[in-house]
Design a protein around this motif. Structure first.
Motif, short mmCIF file in Angstrom:
data_model
loop_
_atom_site.label_atom_id
_atom_site.label_comp_id
_atom_site.label_asym_id
_atom_site.label_seq_id
_atom_site.Cartn_x
_atom_site.Cartn_y
_atom_site.Cartn_z
N TYR A 1 -5.44 42.17 -66.24
CA TYR A 1 -6.08 40.96 -65.67
C TYR A 1 -5.68 40.76 -64.21
CZ TYR A 1 -7.71 36.25 -64.92
OH TYR A 1 -8.37 35.15 -64.41
N GLU A 2 -4.44 41.05 -63.87
CA GLU A 2 -4.00 40.92 -62.49
C GLU A 2 -4.81 41.82 -61.56
OE1 GLU A 2 0.13 41.82 -62.59
OE2 GLU A 2 0.71 39.89 -63.51
N LYS B 1 -9.14 40.73 -62.91
CA LYS B 1 -9.59 39.35 -63.13
C LYS B 1 -10.75 39.31 -64.13
CE LYS B 1 -6.67 38.05 -60.02
NZ LYS B 1 -5.35 37.51 -60.45
N LEU C 1 -8.57 38.23 -70.20
CA LEU C 1 -7.92 36.91 -70.24
C LEU C 1 -8.12 36.24 -71.60
CD1 LEU C 1 -6.38 34.67 -68.80
CD2 LEU C 1 -8.57 33.80 -67.94
#
Length: 245
Positions: A228-229, A232, A237
């Motif tokens: 996710y970093e 995104k 998430l």
């Protein structure tokens, strides 16, 4: 001359009308309104029964509606327009495979030879056809050995995938290893997929393996956070939040 102009006018109007109808069907399809798009495609097929674009879109629409027997019938007509086209063999064999998967065992057995033939034909016609090889990996992995399933054959197609698209090859090997409950090998394959591809899917596959098969929830969370970093991605998430709940 006047009669000729009238005829030409009718032909032009018909062509414009057909283009407008196709555009409307395409818009509905993109909006996932398949039931509304289907009758438009079918009406257009009445006018152009051998149009490859219309046949392909009609088959895809039936597929999205999970009416695989009807999709197979349409793709058979598409294949008849050009039996040297790898995509057409893939569409036909793939839709038939989904039909077989949802049919009775007796019916499925009667379809399997044709499924294999057309998927293999697509692979033969196009040495870089990724989707066909994925379908063959899944087919030979999921079929019981008594009716032709073979993890060895599945892995051979995964090897072919690796030569064409390394990330797909590693994901395919992970898929087979996971099915075979060789979870450590699957972990290695998915880690390699992250190294060479690094798409959200690769992170999701490894995290799901950790969470669902290896009882390593903390490792799953760490992988999802890392993915996710970088991306995104909403699905990463959502999965992370699900594990946290």
């Amino acid at each position: 001359m006047r009669h000729l102009l009238i005829i030409l006018g009718v032909l032009v109007c018909t062509g414009v009308s057909g283009q407008s109808a196709f555009a409307k069907a395409e818009q509905l399809f993109k909006q996932s309104k398949y039931k509304a798009a289907l009758p438009i495609y079918l009406d257009l097929l009445e006018e152009k029964p051998q149009d490859p674009k219309l046949l392909r879109k009609t088959g895809q629409t039936y597929g999205e509606m999970e009416q695989f027997e009807k999709a197979t019938a349409i793709y058979k007509r598409l294949l008849a327009t050009d039996d040297t086209n790898a995509d057409y063999h893939f569409y036909y064999g793939g839709s038939m495979g989904l039909w077989a998967k949802n049919a009775s065992k007796f019916k499925a057995l009667g379809l399997l030879d044709d499924v294999k033939f057309h998927l293999k034909k697509a692979a033969e016609l196009d040495s870089k056809h990724v989707d066909t090889r994925w379908a063959l990996v899944q087919l030979y992995t999921e079929l019981p050995g008594i009716i032709g399933g073979s993890l060895t054959t599945a892995r051979s197609y995964a090897d072919q995938l690796k030569k064409i698209s390394p990330v797909d090859g590693y994901l395919a090997h992970g898929y087979v290893d996971e099915y075979d409950k060789e979870y450590t090998d699957a972990e290695t394959a998915y880690k390699n997929a992250i190294k060479v591809g690094g798409s959200p899917l690769t992170y999701m596959k490894l995290a799901t393996l950790y969470a669902d098969k290896m009882d390593r929830t903390s490792d799953a969370k760490a992988i999802l956070k890392k993915g996710y970093e970088i991306h995104k991605d909403a699905q990463l998430l959502a999965q992370l939040e699900k594990l946290d709940s």
